[in-house]
Design a protein around this motif. Structure first.
Motif, PDB file in Angstrom:
ATOM      1  N   THR A 242      52.089 -24.210  -9.859  1.00 21.00           N
ATOM      2  CA  THR A 242      50.577 -24.193 -10.293  1.00 21.00           C
ATOM      3  C   THR A 242      49.998 -23.825 -12.280  1.00 21.00           C
ATOM      4  O   THR A 242      48.999 -24.310 -12.736  1.00 21.00           O
ATOM      5  CB  THR A 242      50.140 -23.437  -9.671  1.00 21.00           C
ATOM      6  N   ILE A 243      50.838 -22.970 -12.576  1.00 17.35           N
ATOM      7  CA  ILE A 243      50.356 -22.839 -14.245  1.00 17.35           C
ATOM      8  C   ILE A 243      50.208 -23.888 -15.158  1.00 17.35           C
ATOM      9  O   ILE A 243      50.138 -23.731 -16.070  1.00 17.35           O
ATOM     10  CB  ILE A 243      51.111 -21.215 -14.363  1.00 17.35           C
ATOM     11  N   GLU A 244      51.433 -24.684 -14.640  1.00 19.52           N
ATOM     12  CA  GLU A 244      51.419 -26.137 -15.733  1.00 19.52           C
ATOM     13  C   GLU A 244      51.403 -26.871 -16.402  1.00 19.52           C
ATOM     14  O   GLU A 244      50.423 -27.086 -17.268  1.00 19.52           O
ATOM     15  CB  GLU A 244      53.445 -26.387 -15.861  1.00 19.52           C
ATOM     16  N   PRO A 245      50.208 -27.243 -14.797  1.00 18.13           N
ATOM     17  CA  PRO A 245      49.198 -28.076 -15.102  1.00 18.13           C
ATOM     18  C   PRO A 245      48.268 -27.595 -15.840  1.00 18.13           C
ATOM     19  O   PRO A 245      47.510 -27.833 -16.524  1.00 18.13           O
ATOM     20  CB  PRO A 245      48.945 -28.981 -13.942  1.00 18.13           C
ATOM     21  N   VAL A 246      47.833 -26.548 -15.303  1.00 17.32           N
ATOM     22  CA  VAL A 246      46.770 -25.276 -15.542  1.00 17.32           C
ATOM     23  C   VAL A 246      46.733 -25.649 -17.360  1.00 17.32           C
ATOM     24  O   VAL A 246      45.321 -25.246 -18.398  1.00 17.32           O
ATOM     25  CB  VAL A 246      46.636 -24.118 -15.173  1.00 17.32           C
ATOM     26  N   GLN A 256      57.357 -24.375 -21.123  1.00 16.67           N
ATOM     27  CA  GLN A 256      58.756 -23.850 -20.554  1.00 16.67           C
ATOM     28  C   GLN A 256      58.062 -22.975 -19.805  1.00 16.67           C
ATOM     29  O   GLN A 256      57.331 -21.598 -20.597  1.00 16.67           O
ATOM     30  CB  GLN A 256      59.600 -24.174 -21.768  1.00 16.67           C
ATOM     31  N   VAL A 257      58.854 -22.669 -18.469  1.00 23.32           N
ATOM     32  CA  VAL A 257      58.443 -21.825 -17.541  1.00 23.32           C
ATOM     33  C   VAL A 257      60.254 -20.976 -17.377  1.00 23.32           C
ATOM     34  O   VAL A 257      61.033 -21.600 -16.929  1.00 23.32           O
ATOM     35  CB  VAL A 257      58.209 -22.154 -16.481  1.00 23.32           C
ATOM     36  N   THR A 258      60.042 -20.031 -17.287  1.00 16.87           N
ATOM     37  CA  THR A 258      61.754 -19.328 -16.781  1.00 16.87           C
ATOM     38  C   THR A 258      61.313 -18.234 -16.566  1.00 16.87           C
ATOM     39  O   THR A 258      59.717 -17.431 -16.263  1.00 16.87           O
ATOM     40  CB  THR A 258      61.997 -19.091 -18.037  1.00 16.87           C
ATOM     41  N   ASP A 259      62.408 -17.885 -15.487  1.00 19.60           N
ATOM     42  CA  ASP A 259      61.837 -15.913 -14.587  1.00 19.60           C
ATOM     43  C   ASP A 259      62.634 -15.431 -15.788  1.00 19.60           C
ATOM     44  O   ASP A 259      63.058 -14.134 -14.597  1.00 19.60           O
ATOM     45  CB  ASP A 259      62.395 -16.490 -13.399  1.00 19.60           C
ATOM     46  N   ASN A 260      63.310 -15.631 -16.755  1.00 19.00           N
ATOM     47  CA  ASN A 260      64.105 -14.106 -17.005  1.00 19.00           C
ATOM     48  C   ASN A 260      63.210 -14.041 -18.053  1.00 19.00           C
ATOM     49  O   ASN A 260      63.821 -13.831 -19.915  1.00 19.00           O
ATOM     50  CB  ASN A 260      65.459 -14.994 -17.651  1.00 19.00           C
ATOM     51  N   VAL A 275      55.489 -18.597 -19.007  1.00 14.67           N
ATOM     52  CA  VAL A 275      55.434 -19.300 -19.467  1.00 14.67           C
ATOM     53  C   VAL A 275      55.121 -19.092 -20.970  1.00 14.67           C
ATOM     54  O   VAL A 275      54.503 -18.909 -21.860  1.00 14.67           O
ATOM     55  CB  VAL A 275      53.809 -19.344 -19.066  1.00 14.67           C
ATOM     56  N   VAL A 276      55.596 -20.317 -21.549  1.00 14.72           N
ATOM     57  CA  VAL A 276      56.131 -20.473 -23.597  1.00 14.72           C
ATOM     58  C   VAL A 276      55.178 -21.740 -23.361  1.00 14.72           C
ATOM     59  O   VAL A 276      55.502 -22.550 -23.757  1.00 14.72           O
ATOM     60  CB  VAL A 276      57.593 -20.618 -23.929  1.00 14.72           C
ATOM     61  N   ALA A 277      53.570 -22.319 -24.049  1.00 13.34           N
ATOM     62  CA  ALA A 277      52.867 -22.450 -24.830  1.00 13.34           C
ATOM     63  C   ALA A 277      53.401 -23.392 -25.887  1.00 13.34           C
ATOM     64  O   ALA A 277      53.038 -22.300 -26.485  1.00 13.34           O
ATOM     65  CB  ALA A 277      51.743 -22.069 -23.701  1.00 13.34           C
ATOM     66  N   TYR A 278      53.101 -24.778 -26.366  1.00 11.60           N
ATOM     67  CA  TYR A 278      53.266 -24.999 -27.492  1.00 11.60           C
ATOM     68  C   TYR A 278      52.030 -25.856 -28.050  1.00 11.60           C
ATOM     69  O   TYR A 278      51.481 -26.186 -27.580  1.00 11.60           O
ATOM     70  CB  TYR A 278      54.217 -26.409 -27.560  1.00 11.60           C
ATOM     71  N   ASN A 279      51.935 -25.667 -29.061  1.00 13.61           N
ATOM     72  CA  ASN A 279      50.381 -25.630 -29.509  1.00 13.61           C
ATOM     73  C   ASN A 279      50.782 -27.716 -30.252  1.00 13.61           C
ATOM     74  O   ASN A 279      51.602 -26.950 -31.164  1.00 13.61           O
ATOM     75  CB  ASN A 279      50.085 -25.338 -30.592  1.00 13.61           C
ATOM     76  N   THR A 280      50.003 -27.958 -30.306  1.00 14.32           N
ATOM     77  CA  THR A 280      50.173 -29.855 -31.023  1.00 14.32           C
ATOM     78  C   THR A 280      50.387 -30.220 -31.847  1.00 14.32           C
ATOM     79  O   THR A 280      49.542 -28.659 -33.020  1.00 14.32           O
ATOM     80  CB  THR A 280      48.951 -30.947 -30.295  1.00 14.32           C
ATOM     81  N   ARG A 281      51.362 -30.123 -32.565  1.00 14.45           N
ATOM     82  CA  ARG A 281      51.653 -30.494 -34.339  1.00 14.45           C
ATOM     83  C   ARG A 281      50.811 -31.106 -34.616  1.00 14.45           C
ATOM     84  O   ARG A 281      50.747 -32.674 -34.062  1.00 14.45           O
ATOM     85  CB  ARG A 281      52.642 -30.465 -34.115  1.00 14.45           C
ATOM     86  N   LYS A 282      50.281 -31.244 -35.977  1.00 15.93           N
ATOM     87  CA  LYS A 282      49.415 -32.198 -36.483  1.00 15.93           C
ATOM     88  C   LYS A 282      50.728 -33.490 -37.003  1.00 15.93           C
ATOM     89  O   LYS A 282      51.444 -32.519 -37.592  1.00 15.93           O
ATOM     90  CB  LYS A 282      48.095 -31.144 -37.254  1.00 15.93           C
TER      91      LYS A 282
END
Length: 282
Positions: A242-246, A256-260, A275-282
């Motif tokens: 549920t968090i990835e698509p958001v 990337q999602v981890t429980d650790n 959650v580690v979310a990556y911003n788009t590189r230009k």
């Protein structure tokens, strides 16, 4: 003795609130409760406001493994600086933002005493206007889960804007509990002479109300000889699915999602995901 006006107000406030409806009080800005909150953040005997030092250290280790030394870091909801100080000591350039004047004043004083150069900003992070300034943004201990969908999407958009191309946003959210009934209500009440909510005699009516989609609220109706005030803490639990698509819908390029988060081996039945979310590189 309670008068009719107070009883009427208690009856009105005791009705099941609409989703993410705010209370009439604010525990972060009211002076007495703000001091109580600061004490809770610093209390090593409880995880009520902040995680204990051992877990904070493990969180910092998790972050440091994923970012370059000397990164520019934005800590959203930094509180009294428990993470910002450690990140600064790790060699990063850190900005902490929080709308609690009490917490920011403590953080500034602590940094000054330790000789740490940290930029602290007393401001609601929904009003931040950073544009491509940071390598890393972080929001730890589930704050994303306290927002309505609309506010969650807004803060994700502001964070993405604040990040440099290729920057990352690290946050954690609680996972749904095994028992979650949308119709369920848990209630309790007590009378205190001095406590978290008031320095004088008061009555507290507390309840946890469950909603659909893994949302719940902890509501506290506090009654003293002057007024009736309600405080609400909302929680939206998430799963990886549920968090990835958001996050991706907010424009981040990869998740990337981890429980650790705490780098613990053999950890079973995790209560949190990171959650580690990556911003788009230009």
């Amino acid at each position: 003795m309670l008068n009719k006006e107070m009883l009427s107000e208690m009856t009105k406030l005791g009705v099941r609130p609409a989703l993410f409806e705010r209370g009439t009080g604010n525990m972060w800005t009211e002076p007495y409760i703000a001091n109580q909150m600061l004490s809770a953040h610093l209390d090593q005997g409880t995880d009520a406001a902040s995680r204990r030092e051992e877990m904070i250290e493990k969180t910092i280790a998790f972050i440091n493994k994923r970012i370059a030394k000397g990164s520019t870091v934005l800590d959203l909801g930094c509180g009294p600086g428990l993470y910002t100080e450690r990140l600064c000591e790790s060699g990063h350039s850190v900005t902490g933002i929080d709308f609690s004047e009490n917490s920011i004043n403590y953080a500034r004083g602590s940094a000054e005493r330790k000789g740490l150069e940290i930029d602290y900003v007393c401001k609601n992070f929904f009003d931040m206007e950073y544009d491509g300034c940071y390598d890393v943004a972080m929001q730890i201990y589930g704050e994303i889960g306290t927002f309505s969908d609309k506010d969650r999407d807004k803060i994700l958009s502001l964070i993405k804007r604040a990040l440099k191309p290729g920057g990352i946003f690290i946050f954690d959210v609680p996972v749904p509990s095994k028992v979650h009934e949308a119709s369920k209500v848990e209630k309790n009440w007590y009378v205190g002479t001095k406590g978290f909510w008031r320095p004088e005699a008061h009555l507290v009516l507390e309840e946890r109300v469950y909603y659909e989609n893994n949302i719940k609220v902890d509501q506290f109706i506090v009654v003293d000889d002057k007024e009736v005030v309600t405080y609400r803490n909302w929680f939206h639990d998430y799963t990886k699915e549920t968090i990835e698509p958001v996050v991706l819908a907010a424009g981040f390029s990869k998740v990337q999602v981890t429980d650790n988060l705490f780098e613990e081996k053999d950890k079973n039945d995790p209560e949190w995901i990171t959650v580690v979310a990556y911003n788009t590189r230009k």
